[in-house]
Design a protein around this motif. Sequence first.
Motif, PDB file in Angstrom:
ATOM      1  N   MET A   1      -3.419   0.488  14.345  1.00  0.00           N
ATOM      2  CA  MET A   1      -2.804   0.837  13.086  1.00  0.00           C
ATOM      3  C   MET A   1      -1.451   0.103  12.895  1.00  0.00           C
ATOM      4  O   MET A   1      -0.497   0.327  13.818  1.00  0.00           O
ATOM      5  CB  MET A   1      -2.524   2.342  12.948  1.00  0.00           C
ATOM      6  CG  MET A   1      -3.858   3.140  12.999  1.00  0.00           C
ATOM      7  SD  MET A   1      -3.560   5.048  12.762  1.00  0.00           S
ATOM      8  CE  MET A   1      -5.245   5.718  12.873  1.00  0.00           C
ATOM      9  N   GLU A   2      -1.387  -0.423  11.839  1.00  0.00           N
ATOM     10  CA  GLU A   2      -0.076  -1.445  11.803  1.00  0.00           C
ATOM     11  C   GLU A   2       1.012  -0.493  11.405  1.00  0.00           C
ATOM     12  O   GLU A   2       0.995   0.340  10.315  1.00  0.00           O
ATOM     13  CB  GLU A   2      -0.512  -2.393  10.675  1.00  0.00           C
ATOM     14  CG  GLU A   2       0.632  -3.482  10.587  1.00  0.00           C
ATOM     15  CD  GLU A   2       0.134  -4.506   9.548  1.00  0.00           C
ATOM     16  OE1 GLU A   2       0.934  -5.277   9.082  1.00  0.00           O
ATOM     17  OE2 GLU A   2      -1.154  -4.578   9.062  1.00  0.00           O
ATOM     18  N   VAL A   4       3.888  -0.050   8.953  1.00  0.00           N
ATOM     19  CA  VAL A   4       4.295  -0.236   7.639  1.00  0.00           C
ATOM     20  C   VAL A   4       5.657   0.376   6.876  1.00  0.00           C
ATOM     21  O   VAL A   4       6.025   1.375   7.579  1.00  0.00           O
ATOM     22  CB  VAL A   4       3.113  -0.096   6.654  1.00  0.00           C
ATOM     23  CG1 VAL A   4       1.967  -0.761   6.762  1.00  0.00           C
ATOM     24  CG2 VAL A   4       2.727   1.376   6.493  1.00  0.00           C
ATOM     25  N   GLU A  14       7.062  10.175  -2.629  1.00  0.00           N
ATOM     26  CA  GLU A  14       6.982   9.397  -1.395  1.00  0.00           C
ATOM     27  C   GLU A  14       7.556  10.313  -0.087  1.00  0.00           C
ATOM     28  O   GLU A  14       8.660  10.775  -0.221  1.00  0.00           O
ATOM     29  CB  GLU A  14       7.862   8.222  -1.472  1.00  0.00           C
ATOM     30  CG  GLU A  14       8.041   7.539   0.042  1.00  0.00           C
ATOM     31  CD  GLU A  14       6.642   6.870   0.777  1.00  0.00           C
ATOM     32  OE1 GLU A  14       6.342   6.835   1.906  1.00  0.00           O
ATOM     33  OE2 GLU A  14       5.879   6.630  -0.263  1.00  0.00           O
ATOM     34  N   THR A  42       2.230   9.588  -1.633  1.00  0.00           N
ATOM     35  CA  THR A  42       2.282   8.864  -0.456  1.00  0.00           C
ATOM     36  C   THR A  42       2.868   9.294   0.824  1.00  0.00           C
ATOM     37  O   THR A  42       3.892   9.779   0.437  1.00  0.00           O
ATOM     38  CB  THR A  42       2.709   7.441  -1.009  1.00  0.00           C
ATOM     39  OG1 THR A  42       2.078   6.917  -2.279  1.00  0.00           O
ATOM     40  CG2 THR A  42       2.770   6.206   0.075  1.00  0.00           C
ATOM     41  N   SER A  44       4.193   8.621   4.473  1.00  0.00           N
ATOM     42  CA  SER A  44       4.347   7.436   5.711  1.00  0.00           C
ATOM     43  C   SER A  44       4.286   8.399   6.832  1.00  0.00           C
ATOM     44  O   SER A  44       5.172   9.290   7.029  1.00  0.00           O
ATOM     45  CB  SER A  44       5.338   6.787   5.594  1.00  0.00           C
ATOM     46  OG  SER A  44       5.399   5.775   4.460  1.00  0.00           O
ATOM     47  N   SER A  63      -6.902   6.062   2.155  1.00  0.00           N
ATOM     48  CA  SER A  63      -6.201   5.199   3.209  1.00  0.00           C
ATOM     49  C   SER A  63      -5.230   4.468   2.432  1.00  0.00           C
ATOM     50  O   SER A  63      -4.170   3.874   3.243  1.00  0.00           O
ATOM     51  CB  SER A  63      -7.337   4.080   3.656  1.00  0.00           C
ATOM     52  OG  SER A  63      -7.853   3.426   2.499  1.00  0.00           O
ATOM     53  N   ALA A  64      -5.352   4.206   1.000  1.00  0.00           N
ATOM     54  CA  ALA A  64      -4.172   3.579   0.430  1.00  0.00           C
ATOM     55  C   ALA A  64      -2.903   4.515   0.362  1.00  0.00           C
ATOM     56  O   ALA A  64      -1.785   3.918  -0.159  1.00  0.00           O
ATOM     57  CB  ALA A  64      -4.498   3.279  -0.906  1.00  0.00           C
ATOM     58  N   ARG A  65      -3.324   5.701   0.563  1.00  0.00           N
ATOM     59  CA  ARG A  65      -1.963   6.809   0.235  1.00  0.00           C
ATOM     60  C   ARG A  65      -1.485   7.037   1.689  1.00  0.00           C
ATOM     61  O   ARG A  65      -0.313   7.935   1.535  1.00  0.00           O
ATOM     62  CB  ARG A  65      -2.386   7.818  -0.568  1.00  0.00           C
ATOM     63  CG  ARG A  65      -2.580   7.219  -2.074  1.00  0.00           C
ATOM     64  CD  ARG A  65      -2.962   8.545  -2.912  1.00  0.00           C
ATOM     65  NE  ARG A  65      -2.954   8.076  -4.268  1.00  0.00           N
ATOM     66  CZ  ARG A  65      -2.129   7.921  -5.169  1.00  0.00           C
ATOM     67  NH1 ARG A  65      -0.754   7.644  -4.872  1.00  0.00           N
ATOM     68  NH2 ARG A  65      -2.417   7.636  -6.275  1.00  0.00           N
ATOM     69  N   ARG A  67       0.098   5.863   5.136  1.00  0.00           N
ATOM     70  CA  ARG A  67       0.612   4.802   5.922  1.00  0.00           C
ATOM     71  C   ARG A  67       1.227   5.090   6.982  1.00  0.00           C
ATOM     72  O   ARG A  67       1.665   6.285   7.325  1.00  0.00           O
ATOM     73  CB  ARG A  67       1.339   3.887   5.149  1.00  0.00           C
ATOM     74  CG  ARG A  67       1.148   3.512   3.647  1.00  0.00           C
ATOM     75  CD  ARG A  67       2.228   2.647   2.894  1.00  0.00           C
ATOM     76  NE  ARG A  67       1.547   2.373   1.720  1.00  0.00           N
ATOM     77  CZ  ARG A  67       2.461   1.725   0.694  1.00  0.00           C
ATOM     78  NH1 ARG A  67       3.742   1.314   1.254  1.00  0.00           N
ATOM     79  NH2 ARG A  67       1.753   1.370  -0.407  1.00  0.00           N
ATOM     80  N   VAL A  69       3.435   4.343  10.396  1.00  0.00           N
ATOM     81  CA  VAL A  69       4.739   3.737  10.864  1.00  0.00           C
ATOM     82  C   VAL A  69       4.820   3.902  12.269  1.00  0.00           C
ATOM     83  O   VAL A  69       4.775   4.792  12.886  1.00  0.00           O
ATOM     84  CB  VAL A  69       5.970   4.398  10.264  1.00  0.00           C
ATOM     85  CG1 VAL A  69       7.203   3.674  10.663  1.00  0.00           C
ATOM     86  CG2 VAL A  69       5.799   4.396   8.845  1.00  0.00           C
TER      87      VAL A  69
END
Length: 479
Positions: A1-2, A4, A14, A42, A44, A63-65, A67, A69
């Motif tokens: 997993m990247e 971001v 957020e 969203t 993180s 998956s777009a919401r 992320r 880290v």
Amino acid sequence: MEAVAAGAIGDGMEIVVFPWLAFGHMLPFLELSKRVAARGHTVSFVSTPRNLARLPPVPPHLSARIRFVSLPLPRVDGLSEGAESTADVPPGKDELLKKAMDGLAAPFTAFLADAAAGGRRPDWIVNDFCHHWLPSIAAEHKVPCALFQIVLAGMVAYMGPRWANNKSPRMALEDFAVPPEWFSVSSTIVYNPHEAGWLAGCFQPNASGVSDIERLWQINEQCHVAIYRSCEEIEPGMFALLANLFQKPSIPVGTLPPSHELVDDGEIIRSDILQWLDGQPPKSVIYVALGSEAPLSAEILQELALGLELAGVRFMWALRRPDNTNTDVDGHNVLPNGFEERTRHCGLVSTRWVPQVKVLGHGAVGAFLTHCGWGSTLESFMFGLPLVMLPFVVDQPLVARTMVERGIGIEVAREEGAGSFGRDGVAAAVRRVMAEEEGKVFASKAEKLREALADLGRQERYIDDLVDNLRRYKDATYN
């Protein structure tokens, strides 16, 4: 997993979530993240590279919401290479893991500063019990914090805030084995003397340099709201008590069942465990699992095995290798000689991964012998299973006493002094739940609790209430 940076999508909030480095914490944080993201916000999710790689996948529509880290964990003397969670360290080494996690303060500060500089300042940070350094970092960027407690809410009340402990200090070990004066909900939900040492140890400095209670107190004193993985149906009146004790909103979010295990995985061939259960009569099997981190010894496993044999009931045992044994020793090798052969007609022992939620939900399973980890206990509620309880540490003893008070099971009898138990106590408890008339009473009360929790609309409203509260207190905190 990247890795971001945090960034808002649409008009939603957020939110950054940052759990303790244990899968019993990370998975509930991820479940909460999915439910919040499904409402248009969203998230993180912050952790270390190896932990993020081991999390279950997020549903494609979220998956777009959500992320991820990735913050590399600093090296600490005494921790082995690649140790990034409590599952990677032997008993007693989690203190060093906390020390390593304290080293994430600087990279987390950089992550937050980058987000703020890019106009993407989070609306909230949801953190865990051990991040005592995080709220002050968040305050520098005017980001409010929420503490998410994934344990039994009653344990947090039992530990109490700093002011209550200063008013009524607990000095001797026996002080922790009686309900504190501020714990007004029950006189029977209490640590027994052989269990009180764990709680007393939370009040002492450890290898990380900071006691667990000091971490929790600092976070609770600086966070703006507290969130609990529980609800009024399970712990009535508890959240009003917590709000009064800690002088902040105390918000239940419901049980957060593990949705990833409830989805049909499309397996072509059912596992041998589920196939074996398919061949058993309805409600005839007791599922046995003591979690991934309960302190187990070969002696404990031997007595448990012989107790199951004496009980004479069908069982399915998810067996974990005991602590302090050679890594080459398989769990099967610590069982009594001939045990599996003698019980082959009525039992199945597996040392491989077991799909616990699917097993608990199988029609052949009639009860659960558990260590009373809060996550496992909540999973049992989904299916209305009565419990045979064998608690060890953390909130497990209080979970067991809470469930006894609710009438949905019994504990295995232990000696008052050392807290040891024997095969006869195991057999007696299993028979009471599985084979005697009393078991019907336990099952009836467990089913009533299942019915109360099966109101999915009610469970979803807990999440809606959380989101509403986060919006309200965000606007009131720094605006």
